[in-house]
Write a protein that holds these residues in place. Structure first.
Motif, mmCIF file in Angstrom:
data_model
loop_
_atom_site.group_PDB
_atom_site.id
_atom_site.type_symbol
_atom_site.label_atom_id
_atom_site.label_comp_id
_atom_site.label_asym_id
_atom_site.label_seq_id
_atom_site.Cartn_x
_atom_site.Cartn_y
_atom_site.Cartn_z
ATOM 1 N N SER A 212 0.856 -1.199 0.000
ATOM 2 C CA SER A 212 0.000 0.000 0.000
ATOM 3 C C SER A 212 0.889 1.246 0.000
ATOM 4 O O SER A 212 2.074 1.165 0.364
ATOM 5 N N ASP A 213 0.320 2.380 -0.379
ATOM 6 C CA ASP A 213 1.106 3.620 -0.403
ATOM 7 C C ASP A 213 1.534 4.027 1.005
ATOM 8 O O ASP A 213 2.629 4.545 1.209
ATOM 9 N N ASN A 229 4.937 0.339 -4.330
ATOM 10 C CA ASN A 229 3.726 -0.418 -4.048
ATOM 11 C C ASN A 229 3.580 -1.455 -5.158
ATOM 12 O O ASN A 229 3.319 -1.108 -6.309
ATOM 13 N N TYR A 230 3.760 -2.729 -4.813
ATOM 14 C CA TYR A 230 3.747 -3.766 -5.863
ATOM 15 C C TYR A 230 2.371 -3.939 -6.499
ATOM 16 O O TYR A 230 2.224 -4.605 -7.519
ATOM 17 N N GLU A 231 1.358 -3.291 -5.898
ATOM 18 C CA GLU A 231 0.019 -3.347 -6.517
ATOM 19 C C GLU A 231 -0.079 -2.374 -7.686
ATOM 20 O O GLU A 231 -0.891 -2.554 -8.587
ATOM 21 N N THR A 232 0.741 -1.317 -7.664
ATOM 22 C CA THR A 232 0.630 -0.307 -8.721
ATOM 23 C C THR A 232 1.888 -0.186 -9.582
ATOM 24 O O THR A 232 1.866 0.414 -10.646
ATOM 25 N N GLU A 233 3.008 -0.716 -9.092
ATOM 26 C CA GLU A 233 4.234 -0.738 -9.908
ATOM 27 C C GLU A 233 4.762 -2.168 -9.858
ATOM 28 O O GLU A 233 4.894 -2.736 -8.769
ATOM 29 N N SER A 234 5.070 -2.736 -11.009
ATOM 30 C CA SER A 234 5.454 -4.155 -11.000
ATOM 31 C C SER A 234 6.861 -4.304 -10.415
ATOM 32 O O SER A 234 7.685 -3.387 -10.468
#
Ligand SMILES: NC(=O)c1ccc[n+]([C@@H]2O[C@H](COP(=O)([O-])OP(=O)(O)OC[C@H]3O[C@@H](n4cnc5c(N)ncnc54)[C@H](OP(=O)(O)O)[C@@H]3O)[C@@H](O)[C@H]2O)c1
Length: 371
Positions: A212-213, A229-234
């Motif tokens: 999360s951020d 954030n691995y949810e928004t940047e791979s």
């Protein structure tokens, strides 16, 4: 008589344990605190609970292989906790002492605890570690130097895991020229926060991932040079931008491990602490790593460990010399999210593993009683 509420492992969870189904609040018992026989042991009151990922490996049929000794069906859940001694017949343990270690999730327990202790040693495979051997140990009252909850983070299993593995596996490999880069997954977790801070103390460049951020901001606050954030940047994008890496500290396995292998330099070193992406998932649903050919092409070393492997008397002495002092001086930071109420412990365990993205702290702690 006083009510002696406990949380019982009622059923083996196949995947994620469900509070009320697998982990059940049991109010049926009472205890006579003044007169219950101690049989040479001591009576403790539960203060803080430290729900941690390894506990899931213990919630299984004893016949299934795992690194950790199993819990007992129908008995209270067992985990690392802070307790206060109410009465004692044991030499060296006194009423009023604080202790940290394995015990029942139960308001009052005559120690050593028995019901939750798995005795079926004949079923254990050679890699099994007896977690019940981590018995309660006296801990000093920090008298305001730091909150008691630090015993479950920096001075608990996450602290020991992070400190002992960094000092014995990574630090000895830092004696060459040039700045080294380490990537840490689950950087905002209990172990991850310790690794970020120790790596910065040793001058490494630190890349950290989190879910999360808020957690990303926390990784940066404690020193990470780059956190994402691995949810928004791979993982691939981040590691191509900020890598390549000399070390990967793996808390999660799966795609993070695969992309870390891709980002490894020649002779890189990977420490495998845990594989949280696989917990509570059938093997066939776990991520299959496809780039293991890079292990020989780039001469990469992968080292897994279990904390007890690393806890030599010297390491323990070094840990107790460094960590309480650094904690008291604020040189090693931690934040704990305190969850009030014993009844919330089962849900806290689920959150501690699968992480609510609504908190940005290194450790979840359940407060059962203030004192
Ligand atoms: N080898 C040993 O002796 C030893 C000792 C202690 C701990 N461990 C292991 O070390 C690891 C870290 O332990 P810890 O206590 O500090 O736990 P932790 O890192 O705080 O673990 C919980 C966090 O894992 C992250 N996570 C959950 N699912 C994920 C996924 N699919 N992908 C990426 N991240 C995910 C979540 O954070 P995000 O929101 O950031 O995703 C969650 O908050 C665990 O794997 C644990 O089992 C091993």
């Amino acid at each position: 008589m006083t009510s002696n509420t406990r949380i019982v492992l009622a059923k083996w969870p196949e995947t994620v344990p469900v509070p009320g189904e697998h982990l059940v609040l049991d109010n049926s018992r009472t205890i006579d605190i003044e007169n219950v026989p101690l049989n040479g042991g001591f009576l403790t009151k539960l203060l803080l609970i430290s729900p941690e990922p390894y506990m899931l490996s213990r919630m299984r049929d004893p016949a299934l292989r795992s690194f950790a000794s199993p819990m007992v069906l129908g008995a209270p859940v067992v985990g690392m906790c802070l307790v206060k001694v109410l009465r004692s017949e044991k030499e060296g343990v006194n009423a009023g002492d604080y202790m940290y270690g394995m015990t029942h999730w139960e308001l009052y327990t005559v120690q050593p605890y028995m019901e939750g202790r798995c005795m079926q040693r004949e079923l254990w495979t050679p890699e099994t570690f007896d977690l019940d051997s981590l018995v309660l140990q006296p801990v000093p009252d920090p008298k305001g130097a730091f909150p008691f909850s630090r015993y479950s983070s920096l001075m608990g299993i996450p602290g020991l895991a992070g400190y002992s593995s960094f000092m014995s596996l990574i630090a000895p490999r830092l004696n060459t020229d040039g700045q080294k880069t380490v990537f840490v997954s689950s950087g905002a977790g209990g172990v991850g926060t310790v690794i970020i801070q120790l790596a910065k103390k040793k001058g490494l460049k630190v890349i950290a991932s989190a879910g999360s951020d808020q957690k990303v901001a926390y990784c940066k606050k404690i020193g990470a040079d780059y956190a994402f954030n691995y949810e928004t940047e791979s993982y691939r994008e981040a590691l191509e931008k900020e890598g390549p890496i000399d070390f990967y500290y793996d808390n999660v396995g799966g795609i993070a491990l695969e992309e870390a292998i891709n980002a490894c330099k020649l002779n890189a070193y990977i420490v495998v602490c845990g594989h949280i992406t696989g917990y509570g998932k059938p093997v066939e649903e776990r991520h299959g790593i496809k780039n293991t050919h890079l292990l020989f092409e780039r001469r990469i070393t992968i080292q897994g460990f279990l904390v007890p492997d690393l806890l030599s008397p010297t390491m323990m002495q070094q840990f107790f010399q460094d960590v309480p002092g650094w904690t008291a001086q604020g040189l090693l930071q931690s934040e704990e999210k305190l969850i009030d109420g014993f009844e919330n412990a089962p849900q806290a365990l689920v959150e501690a593993v699968w992480g609510g993205s609504d908190y940005s702290v290194s450790k979840l702690v359940v407060v059962v009683a203030k004192d």
